[in-house]
Design a protein around this motif. Sequence first.
Motif, PDB file in Angstrom:
ATOM      1  N   HIS A 191       0.815  -1.212   0.000  1.00 20.29           N
ATOM      2  CA  HIS A 191       0.000   0.000   0.000  1.00 20.29           C
ATOM      3  C   HIS A 191       0.850   1.264   0.000  1.00 20.29           C
ATOM      4  N   LEU A 192       2.160   1.126   0.249  1.00 24.56           N
ATOM      5  CA  LEU A 192       3.045   2.286   0.231  1.00 24.56           C
ATOM      6  C   LEU A 192       3.615   2.480  -1.167  1.00 24.56           C
ATOM      7  N   PRO A 193       3.727   3.724  -1.655  1.00 21.21           N
ATOM      8  CA  PRO A 193       4.344   3.957  -2.966  1.00 21.21           C
ATOM      9  C   PRO A 193       5.782   3.423  -2.981  1.00 21.21           C
ATOM     10  N   LEU A 194       6.086   2.638  -4.007  1.00 23.91           N
ATOM     11  CA  LEU A 194       7.393   1.997  -4.123  1.00 23.91           C
ATOM     12  C   LEU A 194       8.280   2.804  -5.065  1.00 23.91           C
ATOM     13  N   ARG A 219      -0.324  -5.876  -6.034  1.00 22.80           N
ATOM     14  CA  ARG A 219       0.327  -5.005  -7.010  1.00 22.80           C
ATOM     15  C   ARG A 219       0.802  -3.758  -6.280  1.00 22.80           C
ATOM     16  N   PRO A 220       2.114  -3.493  -6.293  1.00 23.89           N
ATOM     17  CA  PRO A 220       2.600  -2.350  -5.515  1.00 23.89           C
ATOM     18  C   PRO A 220       2.178  -1.021  -6.142  1.00 23.89           C
ATOM     19  N   GLU A 221       2.008  -0.028  -5.295  1.00 20.63           N
ATOM     20  CA  GLU A 221       1.690   1.307  -5.771  1.00 20.63           C
ATOM     21  C   GLU A 221       2.982   1.984  -6.230  1.00 20.63           C
ATOM     22  N   ALA A 222       2.973   2.533  -7.423  1.00 16.22           N
ATOM     23  CA  ALA A 222       4.176   3.166  -7.968  1.00 16.22           C
ATOM     24  C   ALA A 222       4.428   4.504  -7.296  1.00 16.22           C
ATOM     25  N   GLY A 223       5.656   4.704  -6.873  1.00 12.69           N
ATOM     26  CA  GLY A 223       6.065   5.961  -6.277  1.00 12.69           C
ATOM     27  C   GLY A 223       7.034   6.709  -7.171  1.00 12.69           C
ATOM     28  N   PRO A 224       7.678   7.749  -6.649  1.00 10.39           N
ATOM     29  CA  PRO A 224       8.687   8.458  -7.436  1.00 10.39           C
ATOM     30  C   PRO A 224       9.799   7.500  -7.846  1.00 10.39           C
ATOM     31  N   ARG A 240       7.207  14.411   2.862  1.00 12.19           N
ATOM     32  CA  ARG A 240       6.019  14.369   3.711  1.00 12.19           C
ATOM     33  C   ARG A 240       5.172  13.150   3.404  1.00 12.19           C
ATOM     34  N   GLU A 241       5.136  12.721   2.130  1.00 15.29           N
ATOM     35  CA  GLU A 241       4.365  11.542   1.762  1.00 15.29           C
ATOM     36  C   GLU A 241       5.241  10.292   1.936  1.00 15.29           C
ATOM     37  N   PRO A 242       4.782   9.313   2.730  1.00 16.78           N
ATOM     38  CA  PRO A 242       5.612   8.127   2.960  1.00 16.78           C
ATOM     39  C   PRO A 242       5.788   7.286   1.690  1.00 16.78           C
ATOM     40  N   SER A 243       6.932   6.682   1.561  1.00 16.27           N
ATOM     41  CA  SER A 243       7.218   5.780   0.451  1.00 16.27           C
ATOM     42  C   SER A 243       8.288   4.800   0.925  1.00 16.27           C
TER      43      SER A 243
END
Length: 295
Positions: A191-194, A219-224, A240-243
């Motif tokens: 659930h955390l952006p990867l 399915r992982p959430e895409a992060g930066p 500020r946004e967790p990843s």
Amino acid sequence: MELRQLRYFVTVAEEGGFGRAAERLGVVQSAVSQQVRRLERTWGVELFERTTRSVRLSGAGERMLPEARAVLAAADRAARVAVDVTAGEDGVLRLGGVHGPGDRIDRVLAELSAGAPRLRVRLHRLPVTRRLEAVRDGELDAALVRALPDGPGAAPGLEALPLWSDPLYAALPADHPLAAEPELRPERLAHLPLRLAPPERNPPFHALVADAFRAAGVRPEAGPPFTDLRATLTAIGTDREPSWTLFYEVRGLPGTPRVAVRPLTGLTVTTSLAVRPGPPGPALRHLLRALHAVG
């Protein structure tokens, strides 16, 4: 000019005559005389002063004798080196390398040096796709590669020989609730952006991660995007946004403020040796022995 002509010239000079030189060389005298004459015509000098009773070096012959000996000595050295190269005791091994973990690669090179002290290693640092291409094209003799999947399609045109497996680690904000756990499974972090590098940066590792999540049914959430480890960890600790991201150890586990590093369970990364198909040559056999001794 042929090496045979130089050898005949030196032998005549050492024996003081064509007959004794022919006997030492195991050929007829006319062959020795003929080859020395050809050498004289090639160089445009008379190497010997010949009479009916004696043969002795001319002034030009005295000057050319040490040069001829040097050429023959160099040819003999080259022949000995060729024998050693064929046996894998000498030569150059061109190896595509990876970083870490720890001092394992250094220990492999030390083991290789002990087993074949005259074998020189040229270590090349290349992106993984370029590393595999270099082995396929013959620019490298072999390459260490992480995360190649099983099966013949992992590296088309190459064989991948598994060597060892290493753990993977997750990095996430230190104040996130999951950071309180001593180890994590990948699906707990879905659930955390990867933060993951684009597939073209490291196709094998990207496929390893995608397969792990697919097997877990998430399915992982895409992060930066992942840039480099230090910059990515700094962003995880300060944004500020967790990843989160995952990585393998290279030179020890990093310590970054406000970032927790935890082992990932159920997921490891395998290092393989990519080589061209077929029986390994002598130098490559030395490398394989060193790798298995350390691994």
